[in-house]
Design an enzyme around this catalytic site. Structure first.
Site, PDB file in Angstrom:
ATOM      1  N   CYS A  84       0.827  -1.214   0.000  1.00  0.00           N
ATOM      2  CA  CYS A  84       0.000   0.000   0.000  1.00  0.00           C
ATOM      3  C   CYS A  84       0.862   1.265   0.000  1.00  0.00           C
ATOM      4  O   CYS A  84       0.687   2.128  -0.869  1.00  0.00           O
ATOM      5  CB  CYS A  84      -0.953  -0.021   1.187  1.00  0.00           C
ATOM      6  SG  CYS A  84      -0.190  -0.540   2.751  1.00  0.00           S
TER       7      CYS A  84
HETATM    8  N1  LIG Z   1      -4.198  -4.388   5.234  1.00  0.00           N
HETATM    9  C1  LIG Z   1      -3.684  -3.670   4.219  1.00  0.00           C
HETATM   10  O1  LIG Z   1      -3.920  -2.457   4.105  1.00  0.00           O
HETATM   11  C2  LIG Z   1      -2.829  -4.349   3.200  1.00  0.00           C
HETATM   12  C3  LIG Z   1      -2.519  -3.630   2.021  1.00  0.00           C
HETATM   13  C4  LIG Z   1      -1.719  -4.253   1.046  1.00  0.00           C
HETATM   14  C5  LIG Z   1      -1.266  -5.544   1.268  1.00  0.00           C
HETATM   15  N2  LIG Z   1      -1.561  -6.186   2.426  1.00  0.00           N
HETATM   16  C6  LIG Z   1      -1.050  -7.551   2.584  1.00  0.00           C
HETATM   17  O2  LIG Z   1      -2.118  -8.447   2.289  1.00  0.00           O
HETATM   18  C7  LIG Z   1      -2.036  -9.605   3.127  1.00  0.00           C
HETATM   19  C8  LIG Z   1      -3.341  -9.751   3.896  1.00  0.00           C
HETATM   20  O3  LIG Z   1      -3.492  -8.583   4.701  1.00  0.00           O
HETATM   21  P1  LIG Z   1      -4.768  -8.339   5.590  1.00  0.00           P
HETATM   22  O4  LIG Z   1      -4.643  -6.969   6.134  1.00  0.00           O
HETATM   23  O5  LIG Z   1      -5.996  -8.733   4.858  1.00  0.00           O
HETATM   24  O6  LIG Z   1      -4.506  -9.400   6.770  1.00  0.00           O
HETATM   25  P2  LIG Z   1      -5.558  -9.942   7.855  1.00  0.00           P
HETATM   26  O7  LIG Z   1      -6.656  -8.971   8.001  1.00  0.00           O
HETATM   27  O8  LIG Z   1      -4.756 -10.296   9.051  1.00  0.00           O
HETATM   28  O9  LIG Z   1      -6.132 -11.262   7.169  1.00  0.00           O
HETATM   29  C9  LIG Z   1      -5.353 -12.441   6.993  1.00  0.00           C
HETATM   30  C10 LIG Z   1      -6.193 -13.549   6.386  1.00  0.00           C
HETATM   31  O10 LIG Z   1      -5.405 -14.739   6.331  1.00  0.00           O
HETATM   32  C11 LIG Z   1      -5.983 -15.765   7.168  1.00  0.00           C
HETATM   33  N3  LIG Z   1      -4.883 -16.354   7.975  1.00  0.00           N
HETATM   34  C12 LIG Z   1      -4.396 -15.941   9.152  1.00  0.00           C
HETATM   35  N4  LIG Z   1      -3.348 -16.691   9.552  1.00  0.00           N
HETATM   36  C13 LIG Z   1      -3.174 -17.611   8.593  1.00  0.00           C
HETATM   37  C14 LIG Z   1      -2.244 -18.663   8.396  1.00  0.00           C
HETATM   38  N5  LIG Z   1      -1.285 -18.912   9.297  1.00  0.00           N
HETATM   39  N6  LIG Z   1      -2.345 -19.424   7.291  1.00  0.00           N
HETATM   40  C15 LIG Z   1      -3.300 -19.157   6.380  1.00  0.00           C
HETATM   41  N7  LIG Z   1      -4.224 -18.166   6.502  1.00  0.00           N
HETATM   42  C16 LIG Z   1      -4.148 -17.395   7.593  1.00  0.00           C
HETATM   43  C17 LIG Z   1      -7.000 -15.073   8.049  1.00  0.00           C
HETATM   44  O11 LIG Z   1      -8.128 -15.891   8.286  1.00  0.00           O
HETATM   45  P3  LIG Z   1      -8.213 -17.059   9.331  1.00  0.00           P
HETATM   46  O12 LIG Z   1      -7.230 -16.718  10.442  1.00  0.00           O
HETATM   47  O13 LIG Z   1      -9.611 -17.089   9.772  1.00  0.00           O
HETATM   48  O14 LIG Z   1      -7.834 -18.273   8.545  1.00  0.00           O
HETATM   49  C18 LIG Z   1      -7.427 -13.876   7.181  1.00  0.00           C
HETATM   50  O15 LIG Z   1      -8.463 -14.271   6.298  1.00  0.00           O
HETATM   51  C19 LIG Z   1      -0.847  -9.393   4.057  1.00  0.00           C
HETATM   52  O16 LIG Z   1       0.263 -10.094   3.573  1.00  0.00           O
HETATM   53  C20 LIG Z   1      -0.648  -7.882   4.023  1.00  0.00           C
HETATM   54  O17 LIG Z   1       0.667  -7.479   4.269  1.00  0.00           O
HETATM   55  C21 LIG Z   1      -2.344  -5.626   3.378  1.00  0.00           C
END
Ligand SMILES: NC(=O)c1ccc[n+]([C@@H]2O[C@H](COP(=O)([O-])OP(=O)(O)OC[C@H]3O[C@@H](n4cnc5c(N)ncnc54)[C@H](OP(=O)(O)O)[C@@H]3O)[C@@H](O)[C@H]2O)c1
Length: 321
Positions: free
Chosen positions: A132
């Site tokens: 981001c």
């Molecule tokens: N947030 C942002 O603004 C943003 C922007 C750009 C990129 N990103 C990147 O996009 C990715 C996701 O970000 P997010 O903010 O959506 O994260 P998040 O809100 O923490 O969501 C993570 C997802 O992965 C699942 N998960 C958690 N632990 C896991 C594991 N050990 N193995 C497999 N699945 C697992 C979770 O569901 P369950 O635990 O229920 O399985 C949840 O659906 C990250 O790598 C982040 O750096 C984020």
């Protein structure tokens, strides 16, 4: 061309980026979401109509026959999937940092900035969706560096502030309402933030000083970039260069008057850019302001832009511009 039979899957459908993406895919109209995963919320509604979230362990057999698989997982959890699926037909859009430039795992992966590398994205097997913060920094600076407007002998200073969804949905003490509300703080001091890897790899000619801040809002990023410019260069040339680079892009809005704020971009998939001259400096610098929604153009919106390129949809399809 009829493309309504194209199907996609989402790993990590309960997280902030996964939920945002499912919302966009639901309104896209050209793809069908076959499944979305979550272990903690399995059985709950996914955000795609009539589709409950399924445990991650049930996803692998469903990947065969998908056109695109989105990886919205924590860092480190995407690369095993990419390794396993590299030889399969499915194309992958990875929202994690696992395969971005500078990660050491970028071989065979296209860094998916649709405005800068559309042809590479069109034919990519695996796309690393940019971070981001880097999206705003790279799209602000890349055309200016390419046009020779910047002075590479002086550092570019980026003060960047993000809302708390940037840190993901897993609970963290420092992100509790009581810790964040009414406060505003710098973090990650020392110029070592992990997003610098992809910014440096993409803008190797520039010296970057990146200072992130935590804003007490749910979503949105504002980046104030002090860009050292070559003699005689001012905001007017900056705006002209951006307009030339992004005039045809639905997701980048160049403001020719004033500079953007979060209100211009939150809940959209836009990056808004503005620039201002500065008085009283011995060495000339232009202030650039970039605003984007971290979950929109900073994540899910950009992922949909990449999918549109890969599957041959119109550039603006399914994104909020
Ligand atoms: N947030 C942002 O603004 C943003 C922007 C750009 C990129 N990103 C990147 O996009 C990715 C996701 O970000 P997010 O903010 O959506 O994260 P998040 O809100 O923490 O969501 C993570 C997802 O992965 C699942 N998960 C958690 N632990 C896991 C594991 N050990 N193995 C497999 N699945 C697992 C979770 O569901 P369950 O635990 O229920 O399985 C949840 O659906 C990250 O790598 C982040 O750096 C984020």
């Amino acid at each position: 061309m009829m493309m309504h039979n194209l199907s996609v899957g989402v790993l990590g459908g309960s997280g902030y980026t996964g939920r945002e993406l499912l919302g966009l895919l639901g309104g896209h109209g050209g793809v069908h979401v076959r499944f979305a995963t979550s272990d903690s919320e399995a059985g709950q509604p996914s955000g795609a109509r009539g589709l409950p979230l399924i445990p991650l362990a049930q996803a692998e057999p469903l990947v065969a026959g998908l056109d695109v698989l989105f990886l919205c997982l924590p860092h480190g959890e995407a690369s095993p999937w990419v390794e396993r699926l590299r030889e399969e037909d499915v194309r992958i859009i990875d929202l994690t940092a696992d395969h971005r430039p500078g990660s050491g795992r970028e071989s065979g992966v296209v860094y998916g900035l649709p405005e800068l590398t559309p042809d590479a994205v069109r034919s990519a097997k695996v796309v690393a969706n940019p971070g981001c913060y880097p999206t705003g920094v790279i799209l602000s600076l890349a055309p200016l560096a390419r046009a020779g407007l910047l002075d590479p002998s002086r550092p570019v200073v980026v003060n960047a502030a993000s809302g708390v969804t940037g840190a993901g949905r897993a609970p963290k003490r420092e992100l509790l309402f009581g810790e964040v509300f009414g406060d505003y703080r710098a973090y990650g001091l020392g110029n070592g933030h992990r997003h610098l890897l992809e910014m440096r790899a993409t803008l190797p000619e520039l010296e970057l000083l990146f200072v992130p801040h935590l804003l007490p809002v749910a979503r949105g990023i504002l980046e104030t970039i002090v860009a050292p410019v070559a003699p005689g260069v001012g905001a007017e040339q900056v705006l002209g260069t951006w307009l030339e680079a992004y005039g045809q892009s639905p997701a980048v809005q160049v403001m020719t008057k004033g500079v953007p704020s979060l209100a211009n971009v939150v809940n959209t998939d836009l990056l808004a850019l503005g620039a201002s001259d500065n008085e009283g400096l011995r060495s000339p610098a232009v202030t650039l302001v970039a605003a984007l929604d971290n979950l929109g153009k900073g994540a899910a919106g950009q992922a949909v832009q990449n999918m549109n390129l890969m599957l041959g949809f119109e550039a603006e399809r399914g994104i909020r511009c």
